[in-house]
Enzyme design. Structure first.
Site, PDB file in Angstrom:
ATOM      1  N   LEU A   1      40.339  42.774  41.963  1.00 13.83           N
ATOM      2  CA  LEU A   1      39.929  43.418  43.205  1.00 13.83           C
ATOM      3  C   LEU A   1      38.756  42.693  43.871  1.00 13.83           C
ATOM      4  O   LEU A   1      37.713  42.503  43.265  1.00 13.83           O
ATOM      5  CB  LEU A   1      39.501  44.849  42.856  1.00 13.83           C
ATOM      6  CG  LEU A   1      38.956  45.685  44.003  1.00 13.83           C
ATOM      7  CD1 LEU A   1      40.011  45.924  45.045  1.00 13.83           C
ATOM      8  CD2 LEU A   1      38.413  46.987  43.469  1.00 13.83           C
ATOM      9  N   ASP A   2      38.908  42.326  45.099  1.00 15.20           N
ATOM     10  CA  ASP A   2      37.828  41.730  45.895  1.00 15.20           C
ATOM     11  C   ASP A   2      37.332  40.406  45.321  1.00 15.20           C
ATOM     12  O   ASP A   2      36.248  39.949  45.648  1.00 15.20           O
ATOM     13  CB  ASP A   2      36.626  42.689  46.021  1.00 15.20           C
ATOM     14  CG  ASP A   2      37.006  44.009  46.671  1.00 15.20           C
ATOM     15  OD1 ASP A   2      38.047  44.044  47.349  1.00 15.20           O
ATOM     16  OD2 ASP A   2      36.271  44.985  46.494  1.00 15.20           O
ATOM     17  N   GLU A   3      38.119  39.781  44.448  1.00 12.22           N
ATOM     18  CA  GLU A   3      37.629  38.538  43.854  1.00 12.22           C
ATOM     19  C   GLU A   3      38.499  37.336  44.162  1.00 12.22           C
ATOM     20  O   GLU A   3      38.364  36.281  43.554  1.00 12.22           O
ATOM     21  CB  GLU A   3      37.458  38.721  42.347  1.00 12.22           C
ATOM     22  CG  GLU A   3      36.444  39.809  42.046  1.00 12.22           C
ATOM     23  CD  GLU A   3      35.890  39.767  40.638  1.00 12.22           C
ATOM     24  OE1 GLU A   3      36.442  39.041  39.787  1.00 12.22           O
ATOM     25  OE2 GLU A   3      34.890  40.461  40.415  1.00 12.22           O
TER      26      GLU A   3
END
Lengths: 278, 278, 278, 278
Positions: free
Chosen positions: B222-224
């Site tokens: 997530l979000d990476e």
């Protein structure tokens, strides 16, 4: 192993990259960075490569020149400290930023000296063990004053760049021509807005919401030389013009030092009163 | 005369530029732009060229592939509208910015449809004559809900990019793997700060003076995923977190549309969880 | 409980804040925000307060007016949707940004209509159920053309602001005077640089490294009215002037929408051809 | 005529501005600037006024304190040079920027001395005639080392602020508590991203497109104190982490000097681990 910065500008035609890169391949050079740009409007090709390998600069230059059309300009530069002279008037910030960076080892330059029309900055500059020359304009015509500066400059050998770190006098065409594309100035406005005197006062009067600074090479038309770098900050109605001036200094010094760094790293081409920067 | 975008990535070695440019020269191609980058840390070479000339894409690709080491990736792309699907939840701004740009002819894309887990945006999207599909998550497990979306996506042919224009649900690995490096998300923070839920609230609580937005490809963490583009605005103590959210929308939409434009123009390489952008 | 925005400008003297705040205290008002600014150069005082409480707007206004020196201007405004008319020519981006924000509920405004000298934008605007009026300048003198626009404007009641969303014709003094400090324009340059026609072309020719946009009220001197908001983006040698124009649109629309928002929230004072913005 | 900076924070209630401004009026003071802010979430009121007039500081403070609720904090400050101590490790840029500004007369401060755990900066600092104290951590435990620094600090009288100009060691709670809200640090990242060691390396690894710097007060949680100022610059794939570090220095020094200036001008309130800045 030697490292070279190779700067090429030429009339654009097919095969230029091929011709240059074939020489790099032939001489077994390692390409560290490679940038190209074609100005379609003017039909000009620009290339800057940094290469490593076992070859003489002179041989490399000859090979490239032979491979390219006659009118091409080829520079093969060995990275080395460049010689700069700084000219200033009374303000410390832009000058000081360069001196601190120099002290820090960030600037690949020998600072041969600082020339000013006042002696105000002498004690500051001498802290850094850099020669300071006060050449007052007091009682002199512009030509006479410049003559004395040019005389002083001629005593240094191989000046690569003259940096005007808030030098507040206008240079004559004669001076400018003597150091074409070698004089870097910081103008305390977001050019071409507020050309001329006291730009912060002009900006204040106009009620702008942004102020800026512009580093540029100096040519014969005041504030109209090729732009190297620009930066801005936001202001608002609560800023007096003195506040704008104070805040503007932060941008001025960063922009001038940045432009100087680009010049010292041989990253700037000047063409058609513009800069191409890799 | 055909125009091609040529994207190459390869293990770095000497002669790559030479080999590619010799083919351009041989086939009498006109180079419009040419960018190279070598990642010295990972020993990877990236090149993007835009060329014009009389040659078939397939022939050109074959020639380049033969000239380069086996492990190299070569793409020869004819500029054409790409197919995109937009996923959204309830907010208009990022979605609306894409639709207006599309209307304006600025985006080289066919928008196949908009999928949302709510019907709130239907009347807005239908103004633009773009199909809208409400696929509610109400009463469904995450896997079930995604299954229905994947089913819908499978009905479109040749999706080039899925744009998450403030789609507020987390995607499972299964979904992400199905569209690797094809899902572009806008995260409403300056990543990696404030990963996860309600970043504006987090930013407000932390008392930051700058907020931002990040467009990135989605991967399993997530979000990476690899960052494509980031932008910020200044805030101060007088901003509530709702004010930050409202102001942040301006950045979110600009950053997402910018990232989409880069993707549509085939300017992005993804490598080592980063992006190389020409 | 009513909420009011109170805007005061006056010749500066001691006790102004005291006099106003004593009325707030007396009437048991809750101050939500309070901003003051004194222009020392011109001896002018500006104040904007947002207050809540049980008092009539007319009574509050009278109380404040009585307490302050005669020449003071006092406005007590009940937050409400303002009436705006948008004028455009052929470009969608700035207009579209306003329409999407309006749709989103972000703008506290009724859009009474869009007037253009071309019919290009009609189908786009009608998606949003907003009246569109093509008033062609074809075959008309400037005065005649404006007469027709003024006629159309007179049909709307209570126009608060006219937004020039890339309306590409110059307005005459007669028009401007009819809507003094009510016409908000976006100029596609960082004023005062590149006044006049085709600023992106001018910027390209000058070789600038930054381009910008300026939202301002229109007065009789073209591009010289009070500046409301400015923003910039960085460009480089690789930008053609068309690229600058394309990138510039992002700034234009954000700056114009921002200026409109400030106006709708009664945050702008105009004085001495400048703006004070709270 | 005396000039005072008056800083007030209080629990919010009706009439605070009225009560303070009535005292200004009564004592015939001239208000130069006046700023208020109400934190609605926490019910806190903040006010900073700069006034001129014929009144003693002590009398003014007493009058205001009497007028306000008991729990209110009232500071009446006569503008004067503040005493600062700078702590550094090996890097020049942030320290140098402060020293040059000091030389220029831009900072209203006496620099009592520079403390470092290395002697590298001694010759640089001594150019400015500022005492330099090397307090090596070599062979000492953290507590022992700090004890020696605290000892040195205790020799100075009335330290207003300690500026950590790239001091690269973590301070213990004991040290921090001794100088609560008096220690200003520059963290070389856009906090809260990349907390901890080597943020540029972290930023490089994450492939960010923007890097930043954060000035903050130091509290017991590393890098988590109240943020004063933040700024960013754009980077791209071609930046090594060393390049990021080099470019980041420009932001670090500007942000730290800016935060120091705000502190010297008594513009900062600290509350709820945030800053209110007028």
């Amino acid at each position: 192993m030697a490292q070279y910065r190779i700067l090429i500008d030429a009339n654009d035609e097919k095969g230029l990259v091929y011709k240059v890169s074939s020489i790099f391949f032939e001489k077994n050079l390692n390409i560290l960075t490679n940038n190209e740009f074609v100005d379609k409007v003017n039909g000009k090709f620009f290339m800057r490569s940094v290469v490593e390998g076992d070859v003489e600069a002179s041989e490399l230059k000859e090979l490239i020149q032979k491979a390219l059309p006659k009118a091409s300009n080829v520079n093969v530069i060995e990275p080395a400290k460049k010689n700069i002279v700084i000219m200033a008037t009374k303000e410390i910030h832009a000058l000081g930023d360069i001196l601190v960076r120099h002290e820090e080892g960030e600037l690949d330059a020998n600072i041969l000296g600082v020339i000013s029309n006042y002696d105000n900055l002498e004690s500051f500059v001498s802290k850094f063990n850099i020669p300071y020359f006060t050449i007052s304009h007091e009682g002199l015509g512009r030509a006479e004053h410049e003559e004395k500066i040019l005389q002083k400059l001629s005593e240094f050998e191989d000046i690569d760049y003259i940096v005007l770190a808030k030098y507040m006098r206008i240079l004559t065409p004669r001076f400018v021509e003597a150091y074409e594309n070698k004089i870097i100035n910081i103008h305390h406005s977001f050019l071409p807005a507020f050309i001329g005197a006291n730009p912060y006062k002009q900006a204040y009067d106009r009620g702008v919401k942004i102020i800026g600074a512009t580093a540029h090479f100096v040519n014969n038309n005041l504030d109209e030389g090729p732009i190297i770098s620009q930066e801005i900050i936001h202001v608002n109605h609560a800023y007096s013009w003195k506040d704008m001036q104070r805040s503007g200094r932060n941008v001025e010094k960063i922009v001038l030092s940045h432009a100087l760094k680009l010049a010292l790293e041989d990253r700037i081409f000047v063409y058609a009163n513009k800069s191409v920067i890799f």
